[in-house]
Structures are given as structure tokens and as C-alpha cells.
Motif scaffolding. Structure first.
Motif, PDB file in Angstrom:
ATOM      1  N   ILE A   2       0.861  -1.288  -0.102  1.00 26.15           N
ATOM      2  CA  ILE A   2      -0.077   0.092   0.050  1.00 26.15           C
ATOM      3  C   ILE A   2       0.784   1.189   0.119  1.00 26.15           C
ATOM      4  N   PHE A   3       0.461   1.942  -0.805  1.00 25.14           N
ATOM      5  CA  PHE A   3       1.220   3.428  -0.941  1.00 25.14           C
ATOM      6  C   PHE A   3       0.399   4.349  -0.641  1.00 25.14           C
ATOM      7  N   GLY A   4       0.783   5.608  -0.099  1.00 26.16           N
ATOM      8  CA  GLY A   4       0.047   6.578   0.590  1.00 26.16           C
ATOM      9  C   GLY A   4       0.746   7.632   1.315  1.00 26.16           C
ATOM     10  N   GLY A   5       0.290   9.055   1.218  1.00 27.96           N
ATOM     11  CA  GLY A   5       0.868   9.914   1.889  1.00 27.96           C
ATOM     12  C   GLY A   5       0.726  10.035   3.564  1.00 27.96           C
ATOM     13  N   THR A  10       7.389 -14.218  -8.961  1.00 30.08           N
ATOM     14  CA  THR A  10       6.724 -13.598 -10.005  1.00 30.08           C
ATOM     15  C   THR A  10       5.294 -14.173 -10.122  1.00 30.08           C
ATOM     16  N   ASN A  11       4.646 -14.620  -9.056  1.00 33.11           N
ATOM     17  CA  ASN A  11       3.097 -15.055  -8.889  1.00 33.11           C
ATOM     18  C   ASN A  11       2.440 -13.712  -9.066  1.00 33.11           C
ATOM     19  N   PRO A  12       1.606 -13.503  -9.849  1.00 34.14           N
ATOM     20  CA  PRO A  12       0.634 -12.325 -10.190  1.00 34.14           C
ATOM     21  C   PRO A  12      -0.547 -12.615  -9.542  1.00 34.14           C
ATOM     22  N   PHE A  13      -1.171 -11.451  -8.976  1.00 32.90           N
ATOM     23  CA  PHE A  13      -2.546 -11.634  -8.105  1.00 32.90           C
ATOM     24  C   PHE A  13      -3.721 -10.958  -8.829  1.00 32.90           C
ATOM     25  N   ASP A  14      -4.528 -11.541  -8.775  1.00 34.98           N
ATOM     26  CA  ASP A  14      -6.011 -11.389  -9.626  1.00 34.98           C
ATOM     27  C   ASP A  14      -6.720 -10.663  -8.767  1.00 34.98           C
ATOM     28  N   ASN A  15      -7.140  -9.424  -9.246  1.00 37.77           N
ATOM     29  CA  ASN A  15      -8.096  -8.429  -8.447  1.00 37.77           C
ATOM     30  C   ASN A  15      -9.383  -8.403  -9.159  1.00 37.77           C
ATOM     31  N   SER A  16      -9.877  -9.271 -10.296  1.00 29.21           N
ATOM     32  CA  SER A  16     -11.007  -9.302 -10.911  1.00 29.21           C
ATOM     33  C   SER A  16     -12.321  -9.328 -10.094  1.00 29.21           C
ATOM     34  N   LYS A  17     -12.036 -10.007  -8.965  1.00 29.74           N
ATOM     35  CA  LYS A  17     -13.243 -10.226  -8.207  1.00 29.74           C
ATOM     36  C   LYS A  17     -13.762  -8.737  -7.783  1.00 29.74           C
ATOM     37  N   ILE A  18     -12.873  -8.054  -6.989  1.00 26.20           N
ATOM     38  CA  ILE A  18     -13.435  -6.705  -6.689  1.00 26.20           C
ATOM     39  C   ILE A  18     -14.083  -5.733  -7.684  1.00 26.20           C
ATOM     40  N   VAL A  19     -13.069  -5.979  -8.943  1.00 21.27           N
ATOM     41  CA  VAL A  19     -13.506  -4.980  -9.920  1.00 21.27           C
ATOM     42  C   VAL A  19     -14.676  -5.394 -10.308  1.00 21.27           C
ATOM     43  N   ASN A  20     -15.135  -6.764 -10.697  1.00 20.01           N
ATOM     44  CA  ASN A  20     -16.509  -7.200 -10.874  1.00 20.01           C
ATOM     45  C   ASN A  20     -17.541  -6.919 -10.129  1.00 20.01           C
ATOM     46  N   GLU A  21     -17.305  -6.995  -8.847  1.00 22.48           N
ATOM     47  CA  GLU A  21     -18.465  -6.973  -7.932  1.00 22.48           C
ATOM     48  C   GLU A  21     -18.949  -5.495  -7.436  1.00 22.48           C
ATOM     49  N   GLY A  71     -19.581 -12.408   4.438  1.00 23.71           N
ATOM     50  CA  GLY A  71     -18.678 -13.701   4.173  1.00 23.71           C
ATOM     51  C   GLY A  71     -17.876 -13.728   2.906  1.00 23.71           C
ATOM     52  N   ALA A  72     -17.254 -12.654   2.577  1.00 19.14           N
ATOM     53  CA  ALA A  72     -16.232 -12.778   1.328  1.00 19.14           C
ATOM     54  C   ALA A  72     -15.284 -11.744   1.729  1.00 19.14           C
ATOM     55  N   ARG A  73     -14.171 -12.250   0.807  1.00 17.01           N
ATOM     56  CA  ARG A  73     -12.929 -11.548   1.131  1.00 17.01           C
ATOM     57  C   ARG A  73     -12.196 -11.315  -0.367  1.00 17.01           C
ATOM     58  N   TYR A  74     -11.429 -10.091  -0.379  1.00 16.54           N
ATOM     59  CA  TYR A  74     -10.987  -9.673  -1.708  1.00 16.54           C
ATOM     60  C   TYR A  74      -9.688  -9.354  -1.900  1.00 16.54           C
ATOM     61  N   THR A  75      -9.114  -9.547  -3.015  1.00 16.40           N
ATOM     62  CA  THR A  75      -7.646  -9.237  -3.294  1.00 16.40           C
ATOM     63  C   THR A  75      -7.785  -7.679  -3.741  1.00 16.40           C
ATOM     64  N   VAL A  76      -7.058  -6.804  -3.176  1.00 17.08           N
ATOM     65  CA  VAL A  76      -7.138  -5.375  -3.546  1.00 17.08           C
ATOM     66  C   VAL A  76      -5.760  -4.910  -3.832  1.00 17.08           C
ATOM     67  N   ILE A  77      -5.343  -5.204  -5.246  1.00 17.51           N
ATOM     68  CA  ILE A  77      -4.262  -4.443  -5.851  1.00 17.51           C
ATOM     69  C   ILE A  77      -4.916  -3.959  -7.086  1.00 17.51           C
ATOM     70  N   ALA A  78      -4.019  -2.766  -7.453  1.00 17.73           N
ATOM     71  CA  ALA A  78      -4.300  -1.893  -8.733  1.00 17.73           C
ATOM     72  C   ALA A  78      -3.627  -2.725  -9.804  1.00 17.73           C
ATOM     73  N   GLY A 124       2.259  -6.832  -5.888  1.00 14.85           N
ATOM     74  CA  GLY A 124       1.048  -6.080  -6.216  1.00 14.85           C
ATOM     75  C   GLY A 124       1.029  -4.861  -5.626  1.00 14.85           C
ATOM     76  N   ILE A 125       0.771  -3.801  -6.183  1.00 11.89           N
ATOM     77  CA  ILE A 125       0.482  -2.495  -5.299  1.00 11.89           C
ATOM     78  C   ILE A 125      -0.867  -1.897  -5.438  1.00 11.89           C
ATOM     79  N   VAL A 126      -0.966  -0.903  -4.522  1.00 10.15           N
ATOM     80  CA  VAL A 126      -2.407  -0.251  -4.543  1.00 10.15           C
ATOM     81  C   VAL A 126      -2.333   0.997  -3.908  1.00 10.15           C
TER      82      VAL A 126
END
Length: 332
Positions: A180-183, A299-310, A231-238, A210-212
């Protein structure tokens, strides 16, 4: 009333910035001096009045009597507090804070009739792909046979406490952010990356992460809590980004030369062993561990499609965001 833990940290502070002034908010703190970081964040955004509306309560998530006072009249909880360390010497405090502390939080939430609970986890608690380079999703199985770091184990253990509370009737959502990046909190989390570039980072690896942006993490948390999702969890990366690209982007924002020397796997293998020896001789914290060296080449990529779609969510473009953040960091 909304209760926020970790309000003096990056995620919790920006969450308070998002919530304060629009709804009654109570924030748990351990060290009063740390509140000043969050105060400065509000001042930077011209929201001093909103900051004054926050009800600060002294306590600790491993102190149950203090939590009972903090939970009085609370309907929603955002649990952002956690201990982040990759030093094996911190195993006990990691387990105490991340697992036991989360257990206390969800137990109080059940006892006080909290309507919904949001737990901030990490992509470190997601599963282990069967093959190198395999995509990691919310459904990827956790493999107990894999040699995980203490931080990974305790974040996974914290999630198990949340799921246990969910089975007992607590409405929950879990977010698994990447780096996580932020000021406003340059000494925490991704601040170490910014600090290394400012000092003149020479080395890079070919791994990915994965960054966000913290604003995206906070916005997603609020939307999930305001939704009927339970009852759900979500990968949160940009996005997934290689470390060389990440360091180069930050370097551009600071007007500095990017790293030019690849730290090979052999170099890191020697490095973490030397760091271990120095930590013993000098009695200092570890700066490079075996798990850190290993993850530097993952080099394992993370999939953020679940949060993007829902949520039909669009993340910030991280390149310009990082450049702007890097420029601001130089002035902090």
C-alpha cells in the motif's frame, strides 16, 4: 458509531479521513504521540474540523477491558491494526497482536452486537499456487507445507479468527491489499521503499509485487461495509509490477537515477545470511531475511478481478500516483 483500530497508521488514518465529519467515529490508539501523524494528515487536506470530531479512546487490541469500553455503542468496526514485521525475532508479538488481537476484536464484536466487521488482511495471507508464476486469487489454497514467514502465518491465523466469528453469526468482509502506497506515514509500510530510493537505491530484483493506493483500499472498504456483501474476501491491488519498474517510477518522481545493479539470487542468499550474523553480533533488527530474499524473486501475479467485477471498481493509475507521491515524500 463506527470503531476504527489502527487509526494512527496508514490505512486507519486515511480511513478516518474518509469517514470523519460525516458519521460518528471512534478510534483506538495506544500511543498518544502517534495521533499527531493523523492530525497532520487532516491538516494537509484542510479537514481540521473533521479531525476534532473523532472520539479517541486509549486502548490495545490485546487488552480486553479497554476494548469493552471502546465497543460501547458501536455498530460497525474497521479493524486496521496489525503488527508488520519480517524479523523472525518478532514471532511472539506478531502472534499476540495479529492473531490474539483479532480474536479479541471479533469476540467483542459478537458480544456487543456489532452489525458488520471489516478486517484488513494482506495478500500475504492468500494461498500458494501449485506452480511458479501461477495466478493467486481469493480461492487459491493455503498450503501448510510451504515455509511461510511469521507475518504470513499470523495474518492467515487472523483471518481464521474472522471466519470463525462469521460462522458464529458476525457479518464480515475481508480485504487483502498488496503493498500500500500513500501519504502522511513515511515511516510505515511502503515508506521503506520511498526512503530507499531517496537515499539512492542501487539494486533491484526481477520479482513482481501487487501494489495499490491507500485511497483505493479505503474506498473499497467503505463500499463493502455499505453493501449487503457478507462472508467474502477480496484481493485489493491496482496492478502487478516488477520491482525494477516500481523503483524506476519512484526514482523519476524524485528526480533521481534508478537502480542499475541486479541483486542476483546468489547475492541475496549470501546477503540474508550476513544480515542474520550482524543482527546477532550487533543486537539489531533484521533488514534482510530468507523470506524477504525469496519474495524478491517471486513472479506470482495477483488477480483483482473479483473486486473489480463485484463493485464495478476502477483503480487509480499507479504510475502517475507513485511519481506524485515520490515528489511529495521529498518535502515531508
Amino acid at each position: 458509531m463506527i470503531l476504527v483500530t489502527g487509526g494512527t497508521g496508514l490505512v486507519g488514518g486515511h480511513l478516518l479521513l474518509r469517514l470523519a465529519g460525516t458519521t460518528p467515529v471512534r478510534a483506538l490508539y495506544r500511543n498518544k504521540a502517534n495521533i499527531d501523524k493523523t492530525r497532520k494528515l487532516f491538516i494537509r487536506h484542510g479537514r481540521q474540523t473533521a479531525f476534532e470530531s473523532i472520539e479517541w479512546v486509549h486502548g490495545d487490541i490485546i487488552d480486553i477491558p479497554a476494548l469493552e469500553e471502546a465497543f460501547a455503542g458501536v455498530t460497525y468496526v474497521y479493524h486496521c491494526a496489525a503488527n508488520v514485521s519480517f524479523d523472525p525475532a518478532d514471532e511472539i508479538i506478531l502472534r499476540k497482536t495479529n492473531i490474539e488481537g483479532t480474536a479479541n476484536m471479533v469476540n467483542c464484536a459478537l458480544a456487543f452486537g456489532v452489525e458488520k466487521f471489516c478486517h484488513v488482511s494482506s495478500i500475504a495471507a492468500l494461498g500458494d499456487p501449485l506452480v511458479s508464476g501461477g495466478v493467486i486469487t481469493e480461492e487459491t489454497d493455503w498450503n501448510p507445507e510451504v515455509n511461510h514467514s511469521d507475518y504470513q502465518i499470523t495474518k492467515y491465523g487472523a483471518e481464521m479468527e474472522v471466519w470463525r466469528a462469521w460462522q458464529e453469526g458476525l457479518n464480515v468482509v475481508i480485504v487483502n491489499p498488496g503493498l500500500i502506497f500513500g501519504g502522511g506515514y513515511g515511516d510505515q509500510g511502503s515508506g521503506a521503499v520511498l526512503k530507499s530510493v531517496k537515499k539512492g537505491q542501487m539494486f533491484y530484483t526481477t520479482g513482481t509485487c501487487g501494489i495499490v493506493a491507500v485511497e483505493d483500499v479505503v474506498e473499497i472498504m467503505v463500499r463493502l461495509m455499505q453493501s449487503d456483501i457478507n462472508g467474502a474476501r477480496y484481493t485489493v491491488i491496482a496492478e502487478n509490477i516488477n520491482y525494477k519498474d516500481l523503483l524506476d517510477t519512484i526514482s523519476v518522481g524524485m528526480g533521481k537515477k534508478g537502480p542499475s545493479i541486479e541483486a542476483s539470487k546468489l547475492m541475496l542468499a549470501v546477503g540474508w545470511r550476513i544480515d542474520w550474523l550482524l543482527s546477532k553480533l550487533l543486537h539489531r533488527k533484521r533488514q534482510l531475511t530468507r523470506h524477504m530474499a525469496k519474495s524478491a524473486y517471486s513472479t506470482n501475479p495477483f488477480d483483482n478481478s473479483k473486486i473489480v467485477n463485484e463493485l464495478d471498481y476502477k483503480f487509480k493509475d499507479m504510475r502517475p500516483y507513485l511519481k506524485e507521491l515520490a515528489a511529495e515524500y521529498l518535502t515531508e
